[in-house]
Scaffold this motif. Structure first.
Motif, PDB file in Angstrom:
ATOM      1  N   MET A   1     -84.220 -28.251  64.260  1.00  0.00           N
ATOM      2  CA  MET A   1     -85.023 -27.077  63.909  1.00  0.00           C
ATOM      3  C   MET A   1     -84.190 -26.011  63.188  1.00  0.00           C
ATOM      4  N   ILE A   2     -82.993 -25.717  63.701  1.00  0.00           N
ATOM      5  CA  ILE A   2     -82.152 -24.692  63.078  1.00  0.00           C
ATOM      6  C   ILE A   2     -81.677 -25.157  61.699  1.00  0.00           C
ATOM      7  N   LEU A   3     -81.298 -26.417  61.581  1.00  0.00           N
ATOM      8  CA  LEU A   3     -80.871 -26.962  60.298  1.00  0.00           C
ATOM      9  C   LEU A   3     -81.999 -26.871  59.268  1.00  0.00           C
ATOM     10  N   PHE A   4     -83.197 -27.252  59.670  1.00  0.00           N
ATOM     11  CA  PHE A   4     -84.325 -27.202  58.737  1.00  0.00           C
ATOM     12  C   PHE A   4     -84.673 -25.767  58.372  1.00  0.00           C
ATOM     13  N   LEU A   5     -84.510 -24.834  59.309  1.00  0.00           N
ATOM     14  CA  LEU A   5     -84.771 -23.428  59.026  1.00  0.00           C
ATOM     15  C   LEU A   5     -83.879 -22.935  57.884  1.00  0.00           C
ATOM     16  N   PHE A   6     -82.605 -23.374  57.885  1.00  0.00           N
ATOM     17  CA  PHE A   6     -81.661 -22.880  56.881  1.00  0.00           C
ATOM     18  C   PHE A   6     -81.656 -23.682  55.584  1.00  0.00           C
ATOM     19  N   ILE A   7     -81.854 -25.001  55.639  1.00  0.00           N
ATOM     20  CA  ILE A   7     -81.800 -25.779  54.388  1.00  0.00           C
ATOM     21  C   ILE A   7     -83.169 -26.230  53.901  1.00  0.00           C
ATOM     22  N   GLY A   8     -84.188 -25.974  54.684  1.00  0.00           N
ATOM     23  CA  GLY A   8     -85.539 -26.410  54.304  1.00  0.00           C
ATOM     24  C   GLY A   8     -86.021 -25.801  53.006  1.00  0.00           C
ATOM     25  N   GLU A   9     -85.755 -24.497  52.832  1.00  0.00           N
ATOM     26  CA  GLU A   9     -86.202 -23.816  51.616  1.00  0.00           C
ATOM     27  C   GLU A   9     -85.489 -24.350  50.378  1.00  0.00           C
ATOM     28  N   GLU A  10     -84.173 -24.609  50.499  1.00  0.00           N
ATOM     29  CA  GLU A  10     -83.419 -25.183  49.383  1.00  0.00           C
ATOM     30  C   GLU A  10     -83.925 -26.588  49.052  1.00  0.00           C
ATOM     31  N   PHE A  11     -84.243 -27.337  50.092  1.00  0.00           N
ATOM     32  CA  PHE A  11     -84.793 -28.675  49.887  1.00  0.00           C
ATOM     33  C   PHE A  11     -86.117 -28.599  49.137  1.00  0.00           C
ATOM     34  N   LEU A  12     -86.948 -27.645  49.513  1.00  0.00           N
ATOM     35  CA  LEU A  12     -88.238 -27.483  48.834  1.00  0.00           C
ATOM     36  C   LEU A  12     -88.049 -27.092  47.372  1.00  0.00           C
ATOM     37  N   SER A  13     -87.129 -26.171  47.111  1.00  0.00           N
ATOM     38  CA  SER A  13     -86.914 -25.763  45.721  1.00  0.00           C
ATOM     39  C   SER A  13     -86.355 -26.912  44.886  1.00  0.00           C
ATOM     40  N   LEU A  14     -85.581 -27.782  45.534  1.00  0.00           N
ATOM     41  CA  LEU A  14     -85.050 -28.954  44.850  1.00  0.00           C
ATOM     42  C   LEU A  14     -86.175 -29.864  44.349  1.00  0.00           C
TER      43      LEU A  14
ATOM     44  N   GLN B   1     -92.347 -14.786  56.854  1.00  0.00           N
ATOM     45  CA  GLN B   1     -92.937 -13.611  57.496  1.00  0.00           C
ATOM     46  C   GLN B   1     -91.976 -12.838  58.395  1.00  0.00           C
ATOM     47  N   PHE B   2     -90.968 -13.522  58.958  1.00  0.00           N
ATOM     48  CA  PHE B   2     -90.106 -12.919  59.967  1.00  0.00           C
ATOM     49  C   PHE B   2     -88.632 -13.058  59.594  1.00  0.00           C
ATOM     50  N   HIS B   3     -87.770 -12.241  60.222  1.00  0.00           N
ATOM     51  CA  HIS B   3     -86.331 -12.302  59.979  1.00  0.00           C
ATOM     52  C   HIS B   3     -85.746 -13.565  60.602  1.00  0.00           C
ATOM     53  N   THR B   4     -84.778 -14.161  59.913  1.00  0.00           N
ATOM     54  CA  THR B   4     -84.160 -15.420  60.338  1.00  0.00           C
ATOM     55  C   THR B   4     -83.500 -15.296  61.712  1.00  0.00           C
ATOM     56  N   LEU B   5     -82.843 -14.193  61.982  1.00  0.00           N
ATOM     57  CA  LEU B   5     -82.188 -13.993  63.270  1.00  0.00           C
ATOM     58  C   LEU B   5     -83.187 -14.125  64.424  1.00  0.00           C
ATOM     59  N   ASN B   6     -84.340 -13.491  64.266  1.00  0.00           N
ATOM     60  CA  ASN B   6     -85.355 -13.533  65.314  1.00  0.00           C
ATOM     61  C   ASN B   6     -85.926 -14.940  65.489  1.00  0.00           C
ATOM     62  N   ILE B   7     -86.031 -15.675  64.391  1.00  0.00           N
ATOM     63  CA  ILE B   7     -86.522 -17.056  64.473  1.00  0.00           C
ATOM     64  C   ILE B   7     -85.513 -17.925  65.213  1.00  0.00           C
ATOM     65  N   VAL B   8     -84.221 -17.763  64.908  1.00  0.00           N
ATOM     66  CA  VAL B   8     -83.177 -18.551  65.585  1.00  0.00           C
ATOM     67  C   VAL B   8     -83.184 -18.266  67.090  1.00  0.00           C
ATOM     68  N   ILE B   9     -83.293 -16.987  67.464  1.00  0.00           N
ATOM     69  CA  ILE B   9     -83.347 -16.640  68.889  1.00  0.00           C
ATOM     70  C   ILE B   9     -84.570 -17.277  69.544  1.00  0.00           C
ATOM     71  N   ALA B  10     -85.720 -17.235  68.862  1.00  0.00           N
ATOM     72  CA  ALA B  10     -86.944 -17.838  69.402  1.00  0.00           C
ATOM     73  C   ALA B  10     -86.795 -19.358  69.546  1.00  0.00           C
ATOM     74  N   ILE B  11     -86.109 -19.989  68.583  1.00  0.00           N
ATOM     75  CA  ILE B  11     -85.861 -21.438  68.673  1.00  0.00           C
ATOM     76  C   ILE B  11     -85.019 -21.725  69.915  1.00  0.00           C
ATOM     77  N   LEU B  12     -83.937 -20.968  70.097  1.00  0.00           N
ATOM     78  CA  LEU B  12     -83.049 -21.191  71.244  1.00  0.00           C
ATOM     79  C   LEU B  12     -83.787 -20.989  72.568  1.00  0.00           C
ATOM     80  N   LEU B  13     -84.621 -19.947  72.651  1.00  0.00           N
ATOM     81  CA  LEU B  13     -85.401 -19.720  73.867  1.00  0.00           C
ATOM     82  C   LEU B  13     -86.360 -20.875  74.131  1.00  0.00           C
TER      83      LEU B  13
END
Length: 192
Positions: free
Chosen positions: A52-65, A128-140
């Motif tokens: 989930m965290i990996l896709f959060l960070f590289i997913g957008e680059e993958f889509l633009s590719l 819609q949301f800041h990446t930091l908050n998404i990462v914390i929500a993923i970890l929780l």
């Protein structure tokens, strides 16, 4: 930590909780445990979190590719969430996975926990949301997933089928509302 927002973490956490639907998956987890014996809860939770965290960070680059913008993906994600919500509310099955051959990382971490719906949701939420908050929500959520995997038998006995059904339908309605909000927020971006 200027982007830290408790309200965003709670919102994103609830969305991910509804999409992952780990409580609604207890019957599947119990079935896997009965069929294959021991479930590696720690490994499944860790791998799902990493995916989930990996896709959060590289997913957008993958889509633009491949030439897809975030707004298009978010609108597509809102449709996926919409159908997931319908499954939860109506108790029907629209999407069917292949039968799992073992209770390893593959059926648990992917696609049960970090499946297509979760991936789509993560990129939709990122718009819609800041990446930091998404990462914390993923970890929780991963901590919660681990707890549920470890105590799935006890939870099933405690809640019973009716309790699990009520929780599933409640989060289905929440997910449906979030799908509508994601669609409304991103559909304008398709025409700009």
């Amino acid at each position: 930590m200027t982007n830290f927002d408790l309200k965003e973490i709670i919102t994103v956490g609830m969305v991910l909780f509804a999409v992952i639907d780990i409580v609604g998956s207890i019957p599947i987890i119990v079935g896997l445990r009965a069929k294959h014996g021991h479930i590696e809860s720690e490994k499944a939770a860790l791998v799902a979190g990493l995916i989930m965290i990996l896709f959060l960070f590289i997913g957008e680059e993958f889509l633009s590719l491949i030439g897809i913008d975030v707004h298009s993906f978010a609108v597509a994600g809102s449709f996926v969430l919409f159908f997931l919500a319908l499954e939860m509310i109506l108790g029907i099955r629209i999407y069917r996975d292949e039968e799992a051959s073992s209770a390893s990382i593959v059926p648990l971490a992917f696609p049960l926990i970090a499946g297509a719906g979760t991936m789509t949701t993560l990129l939709s939420l990122r718009s819609q949301f800041h990446t930091l908050n998404i990462v914390i929500a993923i970890l929780l959520n991963i901590i919660l997933v681990y707890i549920v995997l470890k105590s799935s038998g006890k939870i099933e006995k405690m809640l019973g089928q009716n309790g699990l059904g009520v929780i599933r339908k409640t989060f289905g309605v929440v997910l449906l509302a979030i799908a509508v909000k994601l669609f409304a927020a991103n559909v304008k971006g398709l025409f700009l």
